[in-house]
Scaffold this active site. Structure first.
Site, PDB file in Angstrom:
ATOM      1  N   CYS A 177      25.979  13.224  46.117  1.00 44.69           N
ATOM      2  CA  CYS A 177      24.970  14.133  45.567  1.00 44.69           C
ATOM      3  C   CYS A 177      25.538  15.506  45.254  1.00 44.69           C
ATOM      4  O   CYS A 177      24.806  16.410  44.892  1.00 44.69           O
ATOM      5  CB  CYS A 177      23.772  14.257  46.508  1.00 44.69           C
ATOM      6  SG  CYS A 177      24.210  14.934  48.115  1.00 44.69           S
ATOM      7  N   HIS A 215      23.783  33.062  38.450  1.00 50.63           N
ATOM      8  CA  HIS A 215      22.648  32.987  37.531  1.00 50.63           C
ATOM      9  C   HIS A 215      23.061  32.491  36.159  1.00 50.63           C
ATOM     10  O   HIS A 215      22.342  31.743  35.508  1.00 50.63           O
ATOM     11  CB  HIS A 215      21.995  34.364  37.405  1.00 50.63           C
ATOM     12  CG  HIS A 215      20.995  34.616  38.472  1.00 50.63           C
ATOM     13  ND1 HIS A 215      20.964  35.756  39.220  1.00 50.63           N
ATOM     14  CD2 HIS A 215      19.996  33.835  38.936  1.00 50.63           C
ATOM     15  CE1 HIS A 215      19.986  35.676  40.094  1.00 50.63           C
ATOM     16  NE2 HIS A 215      19.382  34.529  39.942  1.00 50.63           N
TER      17      HIS A 215
HETATM   18  C1  PEP Z   1      27.330  19.558  48.577  1.00 53.25           C
HETATM   19  O1  PEP Z   1      27.837  20.292  49.423  1.00 53.25           O
HETATM   20  O2  PEP Z   1      27.988  18.866  47.770  1.00 53.25           O
HETATM   21  C2  PEP Z   1      25.871  19.481  48.471  1.00 53.25           C
HETATM   22  C3  PEP Z   1      25.289  18.591  47.684  1.00 53.25           C
HETATM   23  O3  PEP Z   1      25.139  20.392  49.172  1.00 53.25           O
HETATM   24  P1  PEP Z   1      24.952  21.921  48.686  1.00 53.25           P
HETATM   25  O4  PEP Z   1      25.588  22.057  47.339  1.00 53.25           O
HETATM   26  O5  PEP Z   1      23.506  22.173  48.672  1.00 53.25           O
HETATM   27  O6  PEP Z   1      25.695  22.656  49.761  1.00 53.25           O
END
Ligand code: PEP
Ligand code: MG
Length: 548
Positions: free
Chosen positions: A480, A183
């Site tokens: 991402c 958080h």
């Molecule tokens: C990642 O693993 O880099 C990703 C973008 O997915 P999450 O953070 O939602 O697991």
């Protein structure tokens, strides 16, 4: 100068004297037993007063801050808590001690559930302290109001405290505990307060010590020299101005195009992102829409939730991800419970592989919502490990007339990205999980942050393998994970051949501006330097030199 190292979660610089939260109340040693009925009434009154105060602060806050305060207020009102307190009162335990015992029991259940539930233990402890303070007539524990701009240091911050923070008086945050998804990190990111979590040695830093927090480098510098503070603040101000001036589309100084996109989790987040220059959404984490659902939403309900994001991003691209439930993001209606090691268990696309109907219904809902979208809709699956899985998923998405892709976040998928790309039209690299699985290091563990550092050359080598596969196939390769939010690392990724970057909407403009200030050749030199470095520190230095 002593430099303490942690995990930088919100870039930026803040310097000032250390303030620490007002300590928690202690249970009076001479507490007398009370009748369970009478104690339950007193407890309920105290808990209600605490919940009302939190709810009122929630109404004066906005976005994630408001949600966190409201969620904490809901915990304080939990009927199960009153029942547990009453049980302990019946054993002859005093009221405050019964409160502690009840919260201990509830915390153990949350901790056993793991993932996001375990992170809520901090919220429960916060509720406990506030109720006990109310019961014994003390003022609520929390953040003192500082006279001068200060740096807030703590073991970890109670969500209710972080939610009420004023960026004008708290110029930076550093904690000993917490991870990138705790958080503290979420609220600091929303408020734009530079923040470092999991800082080793922070517990020994006294109140009043002058410190500098560098949220990009993950550093807390004790008694920094004045010129260091001036240089870093100047650089941070320049970065802020560059971000504000950035205009899409993303491209290097010499015109090499790179899509700059936002990560969102719902319609509200997409609407905020739409107010920035981002070219679309590079990761819509659908599982985060359903963390509080016991029952799977119907296809039409799902379609209307997804449709909000398509509408907010009217005309822009949206990459939507199918449920990544499990591990750190448990979703009651999908996740398997009691797995010995949920991060290595049936999570993400594996849930759809096991229960095909779950995947089919979600894809039907996405297709339904996409029917009214004005921009391109790309659909990707998380946690894909093999070519077979990619082929299975790709066919399902194509059958619905949508553009299929998969996430690359397991080393097996990175190594065979060329074969995976035979079955899908794009891939997106999730560096958060890819580093967790490549380094056998829990992404939530602050003590392992040096291994899950996205500048690790081995992680970059995996990304290069994927980018090369994309170039050979003529298909897009995005990133991402959090790596895409680091402006210098974003340049390295471009140099490796990545074609799009998706980050929190608050971080994306600086990523766009930093890429825009470098040539493709500089990005390639930065990538070569970071790849051949002995570790993250040397890699950062090599990239800095190439990009300056
Ligand atoms: C990642 O693993 O880099 C990703 C973008 O997915 P999450 O953070 O939602 O697991
Ligand atoms: Mg992931």
């Amino acid at each position: 100068m002593t430099v303490l190292l942690g995990n930088g979660v919100v870039p930026g610089i803040g310097a000032g004297p250390v303030v620490r939260p007002i300590p928690r109340p202690t249970v009076p040693a001479d507490e007398q037993p009370v009748q369970p009925d009478e104690g339950a009434v007193l407890f309920t009154a105290a808990a209600t007063a605490v919940a009302d105060r939190l709810a009122s602060r929630a109404n004066h806050a906005s976005g994630a801050a408001s949600e966190v305060l409201m969620a904490t207020a809901t915990l304080a009102r939990d009927r199960g808590l009153v029942a547990l307190v009453t049980k302990h009162l019946g054993d002859g335990t005093g009221l405050c001690a019964s409160t502690v015992a009840a919260i201990d029991e509830l915390s153990a259940m949350f901790a056993a559930a793991g993932g996001l539930m375990a992170e809520r233990v901090t919220d429960l402890r916060d509720v406990q302290d506030r109720i006990i303070a109310e019961l014994i007539g003390q003022s609520e524990p929390g953040i003192p109001t500082a006279d001068v701009p200060s740096v807030l240091c703590a073991d970890d911050l109670a969500p209710a405290d972080t939610a009420g923070l004023d960026p004008a008086t708290v110029v930076a945050i550093a904690t000993s505990l917490g991870g990138p998804t705790s958080h503290t990190s979420i609220i600091a990111r929303q408020l734009g307060i530079p923040c470092v979590v999991g800082t080793v040695g922070l517990g020994d830093v006294a109140v009043g010590t002058y410190v500098l927090v560098d949220g990009a480098l993950g550093e807390v510098v004790l008694d920094p020299a004045a010129d260091l503070v001036a240089t870093r603040l100047e650089a941070a101000t320049a970065a802020g101005e560059a971000a504000a001036a950035w205009r899409s589309p993303g491209r290097t100084r010499d015109g090499h195009g790179v899509d700059v996109l936002a990560n969102v989790q719902d319609g509200a987040g997409a609407r905020r992102a739409a107010g920035t220059q981002v070219q679309g959404v590079g990761l819509f984490r659908t599982e985060l829409c359903f963390l509080d659902r016991d029952v799977e939403p119907t296809v039409s309900e799902q379609a209307s939730i997804y449709g909000e994001v398509f509408e907010a991003m009217w005309g822009r691209k949206v990459v939507i991800r199918t449920l990544d439930a499990g591990s750190d993001k448990p979703v009651s209606f999908a996740t398997i419970t009691n797995e010995p090691n949920p991060a290595l268990g049936v999570r993400g696309m594996r849930l759809g592989w096991r229960d095909e109907g779950l995947m089919d219904r979600q894809l039907d809902a996405i297709a339904q919502a996409a029917g009214t979208a004005a921009g391109p809709v790309w659909v990707m699956a998380p946690m894909v490990a093999t070519e077979d899985e990619a082929a299975w998923f790709g066919a399902k998405v194509r059958d619905r007339g949508l553009v299929p892709g998969v996430m690359i976040e397991i080393p097996s998928a990175a190594l065979l990205a060329d074969r995976i790309l035979r079955h899908v039209d794009f891939v997106s690299i999730g560096t958060n999980d890819l580093s967790q699985y490549a380094f056998a290091a829990d992404r939530m563990a602050p003590s392992l942050a040096r291994l899950t550092d996205p500048w690790q050359p081995a992680l970059l080598a995996l990304i290069r393998t994927v980018a090369d596969a994309g170039i050979a196939a003529g298909k897009p390769v995005g990133v991402c994970g959090e790596a895409a939010a680091d402006p210098q690392l974003a340049c390295v990724l471009v140099g490796l051949g990545v074609t799009s970057l998706s980050a929190a909407a608050t971080a994306a403009p600086l990523v766009g501006a930093t890429i825009g200030a470098a040539t493709l050749q500089q990005c390639r030199e930065a990538a070569a330097g970071a790849l051949s470095a002995s570790g993250p520190a040397e890699g950062r230095e090599a990239a800095r030199a190439a990009l300056s």
